[in-house]
Design a protein around this motif. Structure first.
Motif, PDB file in Angstrom:
ATOM      1  N   ARG A   1     155.972 -34.685  62.339  1.00 45.23           N
ATOM      2  CA  ARG A   1     155.262 -34.057  61.523  1.00 45.23           C
ATOM      3  C   ARG A   1     153.597 -34.593  61.466  1.00 45.23           C
ATOM      4  O   ARG A   1     152.933 -34.093  61.420  1.00 45.23           O
ATOM      5  CB  ARG A   1     155.607 -34.175  60.083  1.00 45.23           C
TER       6      ARG A   1
ATOM      7  N   ASP B   1     152.042 -32.991  64.597  1.00 42.04           N
ATOM      8  CA  ASP B   1     151.484 -31.703  64.261  1.00 42.04           C
ATOM      9  C   ASP B   1     150.327 -31.596  62.956  1.00 42.04           C
ATOM     10  O   ASP B   1     149.211 -31.006  63.174  1.00 42.04           O
ATOM     11  CB  ASP B   1     152.791 -30.904  63.298  1.00 42.04           C
ATOM     12  N   ASP B   2     150.101 -32.460  62.017  1.00 41.38           N
ATOM     13  CA  ASP B   2     149.211 -32.770  61.289  1.00 41.38           C
ATOM     14  C   ASP B   2     147.965 -33.202  61.694  1.00 41.38           C
ATOM     15  O   ASP B   2     146.885 -32.648  61.427  1.00 41.38           O
ATOM     16  CB  ASP B   2     149.374 -33.587  60.031  1.00 41.38           C
TER      17      ASP B   2
ATOM     18  N   LYS C   1     146.487 -30.377  63.932  1.00 38.84           N
ATOM     19  CA  LYS C   1     145.813 -29.188  63.171  1.00 38.84           C
ATOM     20  C   LYS C   1     144.614 -29.822  62.437  1.00 38.84           C
ATOM     21  O   LYS C   1     143.484 -28.993  62.515  1.00 38.84           O
ATOM     22  CB  LYS C   1     146.622 -29.001  61.897  1.00 38.84           C
ATOM     23  N   PHE C   2     144.506 -30.910  62.272  1.00 44.86           N
ATOM     24  CA  PHE C   2     143.209 -31.803  62.031  1.00 44.86           C
ATOM     25  C   PHE C   2     142.236 -31.766  63.050  1.00 44.86           C
ATOM     26  O   PHE C   2     141.018 -31.390  62.848  1.00 44.86           O
ATOM     27  CB  PHE C   2     143.270 -33.212  61.555  1.00 44.86           C
TER      28      PHE C   2
ATOM     29  N   ASN D   1     142.106 -29.570  65.513  1.00 45.47           N
ATOM     30  CA  ASN D   1     141.757 -28.134  65.656  1.00 45.47           C
ATOM     31  C   ASN D   1     140.634 -27.535  64.757  1.00 45.47           C
ATOM     32  O   ASN D   1     139.636 -26.967  65.036  1.00 45.47           O
ATOM     33  CB  ASN D   1     142.865 -27.140  65.716  1.00 45.47           C
ATOM     34  N   GLY D   2     140.756 -28.067  63.406  1.00 46.18           N
ATOM     35  CA  GLY D   2     139.901 -27.722  62.369  1.00 46.18           C
ATOM     36  C   GLY D   2     138.497 -28.363  62.610  1.00 46.18           C
ATOM     37  O   GLY D   2     137.549 -27.762  62.543  1.00 46.18           O
TER      38      GLY D   2
END
Length: 95
Positions: free
Chosen positions: A6, A9-10, A13-14, A16-17
């Motif tokens: 996890r 994954d976080d 995502k961070f 990519n943002g």
């Protein structure tokens, strides 16, 4: 074998943002820079290509007309000097 991490994954995502945010900021900066350049250049006394071509064509036409008028003036001056010059006087016979 695939694991569920996890934290990874976080982090993805961070990132990519963040990449999307940086790309958006870059687009905004580019747009703002272009707008400032347009404002700066617009304040200068530049002419468009079309305006330049029109003035250039007018200058060529004026030069041609000037040359034609010089020719006419030379012709008229030659005619005037021919009329103004006294005709040779024939000697008169003594009576």
């Amino acid at each position: 074998m695939q694991t569920d991490n996890r934290l990874f994954d976080d982090f993805v995502k961070f990132m990519n943002g963040a990449a999307g945010t940086v790309a958006g900021m870059a687009r905004e900066a580019e747009g703002a820079t272009r707008e400032r350049a347009r404002e700066w250049i617009g304040g200068l006394d530049f002419v468009s290509r079309d305006e330049f071509e029109v003035v250039k064509a007018m200058a060529v036409a004026a030069r041609d007309e000037n040359d034609a008028l010089k020719g006419r003036l030379a012709t008229l001056e030659a005619q005037l000097s021919a009329q103004a010059s006294p005709a040779p006087i024939a000697p008169q016979a003594a009576s």
